[in-house]
Every structure is written in structure tokens, then in C-alpha cells.
Design a protein around this motif. Structure first.
Motif, short mmCIF file in Angstrom:
data_model
loop_
_atom_site.label_atom_id
_atom_site.label_comp_id
_atom_site.label_asym_id
_atom_site.label_seq_id
_atom_site.Cartn_x
_atom_site.Cartn_y
_atom_site.Cartn_z
N LEU A 216 61.06 71.19 57.73
CA LEU A 216 60.39 70.27 56.82
C LEU A 216 60.45 70.78 55.39
O LEU A 216 60.72 70.03 54.46
N ILE A 217 60.28 72.08 55.23
CA ILE A 217 60.32 72.66 53.89
C ILE A 217 61.72 72.52 53.29
O ILE A 217 61.89 72.16 52.14
N VAL A 218 62.73 72.75 54.08
CA VAL A 218 64.10 72.61 53.60
C VAL A 218 64.36 71.18 53.15
O VAL A 218 64.90 70.92 52.09
N LEU A 219 63.90 70.22 53.95
CA LEU A 219 64.09 68.82 53.61
C LEU A 219 63.38 68.49 52.29
O LEU A 219 63.93 67.84 51.42
N LEU A 220 62.16 68.97 52.17
CA LEU A 220 61.38 68.71 50.95
C LEU A 220 62.07 69.31 49.74
O LEU A 220 62.15 68.69 48.69
N GLN A 221 62.61 70.52 49.90
CA GLN A 221 63.29 71.18 48.78
C GLN A 221 64.49 70.36 48.32
O GLN A 221 64.74 70.23 47.14
N GLN A 222 65.19 69.80 49.28
CA GLN A 222 66.35 68.99 48.91
C GLN A 222 65.92 67.76 48.12
O GLN A 222 66.53 67.41 47.14
N GLU A 223 64.85 67.16 48.57
CA GLU A 223 64.34 65.97 47.89
C GLU A 223 63.93 66.29 46.46
O GLU A 223 64.30 65.62 45.53
N VAL A 224 63.15 67.37 46.34
CA VAL A 224 62.58 67.71 45.04
C VAL A 224 63.65 68.26 44.10
O VAL A 224 63.69 67.92 42.93
N GLY A 225 64.54 69.09 44.65
CA GLY A 225 65.43 69.83 43.78
C GLY A 225 66.74 69.17 43.44
O GLY A 225 67.53 69.72 42.70
N ALA A 226 66.98 67.97 43.93
CA ALA A 226 68.34 67.42 43.82
C ALA A 226 68.63 66.82 42.45
O ALA A 226 67.75 66.30 41.77
#
Ligand code: NAG
Length: 262
Positions: free
Chosen positions: A8-18
């Protein structure tokens, strides 16, 4: 349950950091022989930039790669002259715009490893050639001879696209009797609009009649307003009486005004 949280954290990071491509800014029209500034705004967030590339009608003409040396490079594309000294990862300056410079411009921004995300946006740019001179009214020399009928022509300067000509009598638009579009060299046009008018007492209610020819350019691809509005006016003075229906017209001034509205 143990593996759900890291995922979940990895997914969130992709969303936020893209990388996000916010906006492409291309002038809807550029004036021939002038310059044009193209801009691409993006937000890298936590990504690093791999490249920014610009295309005209899908042909690449400029790339910027921060890790290359030199960082920027331009490619030969007809009608596109990049001013490298004034271009970078956010903007491209085009010099000496010509008719071939018109086209669909695309900006493509790519992020570096690990995501290699690539986003693009495009916009259309048209090129206009503004007339060198304002519209010219001719025919007023014949007003005496033709009595109470005015036969006037209004001729535009050479332009691309063709000028729109409109007639106004005392501020009210009237339809021309005919219009001719005369092709010129280098893809330009002259427009000639003819107006025949039976002068009646109502035209001369205030003792004089103002006849105005207005020319404008409208870039065709977008819903942009008319540009380069120019007017030429003639003023006709006369006298109308119920007992002498034939009017004696007298031109008191030719070409009263010519002004430019930007
Ligand atoms: C107006 O233009 C037409 C078409 O070119 C020409 O035949 C006519 O003589 C012109 N009239 C005047 C008054 O200039």
C-alpha cells in the motif's frame, strides 16, 4: 496481513511522487517573421527528469536531456528555427516564424528510472501575415457623376489568411454587393468588397454620412477574436429636401481617419 501494508505504501508513493504534465502553452497564432515562445510546465514531484522533447506534426525538433552533454539538441524540421540560447527544459523559442511554422506542437516529458513515466500534451499554432496597410476606399471620386448613387470599393492589404472586410454606414453594418478574393504571391490574399448605395434622406439626417470600411484578420483554427482591426472612413456631406429629392452630395474629406486597434 504482513505484506499488505508495504504494498500500500509503495502504491501511495507512486501516486504522490509521480511526474505531472500541467500545461502546454503555445500561442494560438504567431505573426510571420516574428518569434514564438512555446512552454511546457510540469511537476516532477519525486521523479527526476530524463528528457523534454518537442514535436511539430509528430516530427521531433528539440530535446533537452539534463544528463547529456550538451543538454539540448535541435533537429531540422521545415519552418522550425529553434533559438537554442533562449530554450531550456521549460521553454522553446522559435525565431523567424514563416507560414510553414504553423502546425500541431507537442511537448513530451519523460521521467528517469525507475518509473520511466512519459506524458505529453499538444496545441495548435497558426501563422498569420498582417497587412502592411489599412483598407483603402476607392470610388469616391465618382460621386458627383453618379448623383445619388455611391459605388465604392474597399480593398484590403495583402494578408494571410484573407482579410474580413465589413462596411458600416453611420455605424450600422451593411452588406456589400459583391466581394472578390484575389490570390497574391507567397500564399497571400487581397480582398475587394464593393458597395453600391442609393443615398436617401435618412442617411443624411445629420447633414453628413460616415462610410467606414473595417478590415480584420481571423486565424481560422481557433475561436480567437478578430485581430489587427483597421478602419478607413470617408465622410459625405449632403443636403436632402422633400421638395428636391435629387441629392447634391459633396465630399468634404477623403480618408478622414485610419487607425489601428490592437
Ligand atoms: C470596383 O471594383 C470593380 C471590380 O474590380 C471594378 O470593376 C470597379 O470599376 C471598381 N469601382 C470603383 C468605383 O473603383
Amino acid at each position: 496481513m504482513d505484506f499488505v501494508l508495504p504494498l500500500l505504501i509503495v502504491l501511495l508513493q507512486q501516486e504522490v511522487g509521480a511526474l505531472k504534465l500541467l500545461q502546454i502553452s503555445v500561442p494560438p497564432y504567431a505573426v510571420k517573421s516574428g518569434n514564438a515562445l512555446l512552454q511546457c510546465s510540469y511537476d516532477l514531484e519525486s521523479d527526476t527528469l530524463y528528457s523534454v522533447s518537442w514535436y511539430k506534426d509528430n516530427e521531433a525538433f528539440y530535446t533537452y536531456k539534463p544528463k547529456s552533454d550538451p543538454k539540448q539538441h535541435s533537429y531540422v524540421v521545415e519552418g522550425v528555427r529553434v533559438d537554442l540560447a533562449h530554450s531550456n527544459h521549460q521553454k522553446v523559442h522559435l525565431r523567424h516564424v514563416e507560414l510553414h511554422t504553423a502546425g500541431r506542437y507537442k511537448c513530451e516529458v519523460s521521467a528517469d528510472a525507475p518509473k520511466f513515466l512519459s506524458l505529453e500534451k499538444e496545441a495548435f499554432m497558426e501563422v498569420v501575415v498582417l497587412p502592411q496597410e489599412g483598407p483603402m476606399i476607392t470610388g469616391q471620386e465618382n460621386i458627383y457623376a453618379s448623383g445619388d448613387t455611391l459605388a465604392l470599393n474597399c480593398t484590403s492589404g495583402r494578408s494571410y489568411p484573407q482579410s474580413l472586410l465589413r462596411w458600416f454606414i453611420n455605424g450600422i453594418q451593411v452588406k456589400p454587393d459583391s466581394e472578390m478574393i484575389i490570390p497574391q504571391q507567397h500564399g497571400l490574399y487581397i480582398v475587394k468588397s464593393s458597395l453600391r448605395l442609393e443615398v436617401g434622406p435618412h442617411h443624411l439626417a445629420s447633414g453628413q454620412m460616415k462610410i467606414r470600411c473595417e478590415s480584420a484578420i481571423q486565424a481560422t483554427q481557433m475561436k480567437v477574436p478578430l485581430i489587427n482591426l483597421q478602419n478607413t472612413e470617408i465622410l459625405v456631406q449632403g443636403h436632402a429636401s422633400i421638395y428636391s429629392p435629387s441629392l447634391s452630395l459633396l465630399i468634404i474629406m477623403l480618408l478622414v481617419r485610419q487607425h489601428l486597434v490592437h
